[in-house]
Motif scaffolding. Structure first.
Motif, mmCIF file in Angstrom:
data_model
loop_
_atom_site.group_PDB
_atom_site.id
_atom_site.type_symbol
_atom_site.label_atom_id
_atom_site.label_comp_id
_atom_site.label_asym_id
_atom_site.label_seq_id
_atom_site.Cartn_x
_atom_site.Cartn_y
_atom_site.Cartn_z
ATOM 1 N N GLU A 29 0.849 -1.184 0.000
ATOM 2 C CA GLU A 29 0.000 0.000 0.000
ATOM 3 C C GLU A 29 0.884 1.233 0.000
ATOM 4 O O GLU A 29 2.051 1.176 0.383
ATOM 5 C CB GLU A 29 -0.950 0.030 1.202
ATOM 6 N N VAL A 30 0.309 2.327 -0.445
ATOM 7 C CA VAL A 30 1.001 3.611 -0.423
ATOM 8 C C VAL A 30 0.109 4.585 0.335
ATOM 9 O O VAL A 30 -1.060 4.755 -0.017
ATOM 10 C CB VAL A 30 1.266 4.146 -1.848
ATOM 11 N N ALA A 31 0.666 5.188 1.385
ATOM 12 C CA ALA A 31 -0.073 6.181 2.171
ATOM 13 C C ALA A 31 0.532 7.556 1.906
ATOM 14 O O ALA A 31 1.742 7.743 2.036
ATOM 15 C CB ALA A 31 -0.016 5.837 3.649
ATOM 16 N N VAL A 32 -0.312 8.496 1.537
ATOM 17 C CA VAL A 32 0.105 9.871 1.285
ATOM 18 C C VAL A 32 -0.600 10.750 2.316
ATOM 19 O O VAL A 32 -1.826 10.833 2.334
ATOM 20 C CB VAL A 32 -0.246 10.323 -0.143
ATOM 21 N N VAL A 33 0.199 11.370 3.175
ATOM 22 C CA VAL A 33 -0.340 12.237 4.222
ATOM 23 C C VAL A 33 -0.120 13.677 3.781
ATOM 24 O O VAL A 33 0.979 14.043 3.354
ATOM 25 C CB VAL A 33 0.353 11.962 5.574
ATOM 26 N N PHE A 34 -1.166 14.487 3.886
ATOM 27 C CA PHE A 34 -1.085 15.884 3.435
ATOM 28 C C PHE A 34 -1.930 16.755 4.352
ATOM 29 O O PHE A 34 -2.834 16.277 5.039
ATOM 30 C CB PHE A 34 -1.533 16.014 1.974
ATOM 31 N N GLU A 35 -1.614 18.041 4.343
ATOM 32 C CA GLU A 35 -2.328 18.986 5.191
ATOM 33 C C GLU A 35 -3.131 19.964 4.351
ATOM 34 O O GLU A 35 -2.611 20.566 3.412
ATOM 35 C CB GLU A 35 -1.364 19.759 6.078
ATOM 36 N N VAL A 36 -4.367 20.131 4.720
ATOM 37 C CA VAL A 36 -5.248 21.095 4.076
ATOM 38 C C VAL A 36 -5.277 22.343 4.943
ATOM 39 O O VAL A 36 -5.682 22.287 6.109
ATOM 40 C CB VAL A 36 -6.671 20.519 3.917
ATOM 41 N N THR A 37 -4.798 23.448 4.402
ATOM 42 C CA THR A 37 -4.832 24.717 5.129
ATOM 43 C C THR A 37 -5.837 25.691 4.520
ATOM 44 O O THR A 37 -6.190 26.678 5.156
ATOM 45 C CB THR A 37 -3.436 25.376 5.152
ATOM 46 N N ALA A 38 -6.250 25.437 3.311
ATOM 47 C CA ALA A 38 -7.234 26.285 2.625
ATOM 48 C C ALA A 38 -8.389 25.400 2.166
ATOM 49 O O ALA A 38 -8.420 24.937 1.020
ATOM 50 C CB ALA A 38 -6.585 27.003 1.453
ATOM 51 N N PRO A 39 -9.346 25.125 3.047
ATOM 52 C CA PRO A 39 -10.399 24.178 2.713
ATOM 53 C C PRO A 39 -11.314 24.595 1.571
ATOM 54 O O PRO A 39 -12.018 23.756 1.015
ATOM 55 C CB PRO A 39 -11.193 24.029 4.010
ATOM 56 N N ASP A 40 -11.282 25.843 1.170
ATOM 57 C CA ASP A 40 -12.119 26.283 0.055
ATOM 58 C C ASP A 40 -11.500 25.965 -1.301
ATOM 59 O O ASP A 40 -12.154 26.082 -2.329
ATOM 60 C CB ASP A 40 -12.401 27.786 0.162
ATOM 61 N N HIS A 69 -9.578 23.478 -4.242
ATOM 62 C CA HIS A 69 -9.567 22.102 -4.722
ATOM 63 C C HIS A 69 -8.194 21.487 -4.449
ATOM 64 O O HIS A 69 -7.171 22.129 -4.658
ATOM 65 C CB HIS A 69 -9.861 22.041 -6.225
ATOM 66 N N HIS A 70 -8.170 20.249 -4.000
ATOM 67 C CA HIS A 70 -6.917 19.518 -3.760
ATOM 68 C C HIS A 70 -6.915 18.269 -4.640
ATOM 69 O O HIS A 70 -7.861 17.488 -4.611
ATOM 70 C CB HIS A 70 -6.794 19.132 -2.285
ATOM 71 N N HIS A 71 -5.849 18.121 -5.414
ATOM 72 C CA HIS A 71 -5.682 16.959 -6.288
ATOM 73 C C HIS A 71 -4.372 16.287 -5.897
ATOM 74 O O HIS A 71 -3.323 16.935 -5.887
ATOM 75 C CB HIS A 71 -5.639 17.398 -7.751
ATOM 76 N N VAL A 72 -4.460 15.003 -5.529
ATOM 77 C CA VAL A 72 -3.287 14.262 -5.061
ATOM 78 C C VAL A 72 -3.101 13.039 -5.954
ATOM 79 O O VAL A 72 -3.683 11.985 -5.714
ATOM 80 C CB VAL A 72 -3.444 13.842 -3.582
ATOM 81 N N PRO A 73 -2.298 13.169 -7.018
ATOM 82 C CA PRO A 73 -2.062 12.048 -7.924
ATOM 83 C C PRO A 73 -0.972 11.106 -7.399
ATOM 84 O O PRO A 73 -0.136 11.502 -6.585
ATOM 85 C CB PRO A 73 -1.600 12.704 -9.218
ATOM 86 N N SER A 76 5.027 2.540 -10.096
ATOM 87 C CA SER A 76 5.684 1.467 -10.830
ATOM 88 C C SER A 76 5.913 0.338 -9.826
ATOM 89 O O SER A 76 5.696 0.522 -8.633
ATOM 90 C CB SER A 76 7.005 1.947 -11.449
ATOM 91 N N PRO A 77 6.342 -0.844 -10.262
ATOM 92 C CA PRO A 77 6.467 -1.956 -9.321
ATOM 93 C C PRO A 77 7.401 -1.675 -8.134
ATOM 94 O O PRO A 77 7.168 -2.191 -7.050
ATOM 95 C CB PRO A 77 7.008 -3.093 -10.186
ATOM 96 N N TYR A 78 8.423 -0.843 -8.322
ATOM 97 C CA TYR A 78 9.398 -0.644 -7.255
ATOM 98 C C TYR A 78 9.596 0.821 -6.880
ATOM 99 O O TYR A 78 10.605 1.173 -6.278
ATOM 100 C CB TYR A 78 10.723 -1.291 -7.638
ATOM 101 N N GLY A 79 8.637 1.654 -7.220
ATOM 102 C CA GLY A 79 8.739 3.063 -6.864
ATOM 103 C C GLY A 79 7.426 3.788 -7.086
ATOM 104 O O GLY A 79 6.532 3.298 -7.770
ATOM 105 N N TYR A 80 7.328 4.947 -6.456
ATOM 106 C CA TYR A 80 6.154 5.794 -6.667
ATOM 107 C C TYR A 80 6.522 7.234 -6.365
ATOM 108 O O TYR A 80 7.520 7.514 -5.698
ATOM 109 C CB TYR A 80 4.961 5.354 -5.799
ATOM 110 N N SER A 81 5.723 8.152 -6.861
ATOM 111 C CA SER A 81 5.863 9.560 -6.511
ATOM 112 C C SER A 81 4.490 10.191 -6.497
ATOM 113 O O SER A 81 3.535 9.658 -7.063
ATOM 114 C CB SER A 81 6.803 10.290 -7.484
ATOM 115 N N THR A 82 4.412 11.330 -5.845
ATOM 116 C CA THR A 82 3.163 12.051 -5.741
ATOM 117 C C THR A 82 3.469 13.549 -5.685
ATOM 118 O O THR A 82 4.622 13.942 -5.495
ATOM 119 C CB THR A 82 2.349 11.589 -4.515
ATOM 120 N N TYR A 83 2.455 14.330 -5.857
ATOM 121 C CA TYR A 83 2.620 15.787 -5.814
ATOM 122 C C TYR A 83 1.229 16.396 -5.648
ATOM 123 O O TYR A 83 0.217 15.696 -5.759
ATOM 124 C CB TYR A 83 3.275 16.307 -7.097
ATOM 125 N N ARG A 84 1.194 17.688 -5.350
ATOM 126 C CA ARG A 84 -0.102 18.364 -5.333
ATOM 127 C C ARG A 84 -0.392 18.845 -6.742
ATOM 128 O O ARG A 84 0.305 19.694 -7.289
ATOM 129 C CB ARG A 84 -0.116 19.550 -4.376
#
Length: 112
Positions: A81-92, A94-98, A102-110
């Motif tokens: 599994e992959v867990a991505v923890v992020f903080e919302v400071t501006a709830p109004d 839109h937040h997109h978390v892609p 790949s089998p041996y790596g991953y990345s994410t960004y806002r």
């Protein structure tokens, strides 16, 4: 606040359709409270991942069931599994978390 995600299998070059994704919120006591779960569509997307009542400022976690998904499509996965923890400071906003996977790596960004 609106929240979306998109999962791409970068090794194969296609969307990760049918992947379970779970959204949790960290409480004031530091515990995780499960809010909602959904599954990526045929384009690897969940356009709206928000529980009834919406979301507010705070710390959230998206957990992607990468191992189960990999097994279902016949590919390897070092990460069950992959867990991505992020903080919302501006709830109004839109937040997109892609998730790029790949089998041996991953990345994410806002995303946008």
């Amino acid at each position: 606040m609106s929240l979306s995600t998109h999962v791409l299998d970068t090794a194969k070059g296609w969307p990760a359709s049918g992947m379970q994704v779970f959204l949790d919120h960290r409480t004031g006591e530091g515990q995780w409270q499960h809010l909602v779960a959904d599954e990526t569509d045929s384009d690897g997307r969940i356009a709206k991942l928000v529980p009834a009542g919406g979301l507010s400022a705070g710390v959230y976690r998206l957990t992607f069931a990468t191992g189960e998904w990999a097994a279902s499509v016949g590919t390897d996965s070092f990460f069950p599994e992959v867990a991505v923890v992020f903080e919302v400071t501006a709830p109004d906003e839109h937040h997109h978390v892609p998730l790029l996977l790949s089998p041996y790596g991953y990345s994410t960004y806002r995303g946008s």
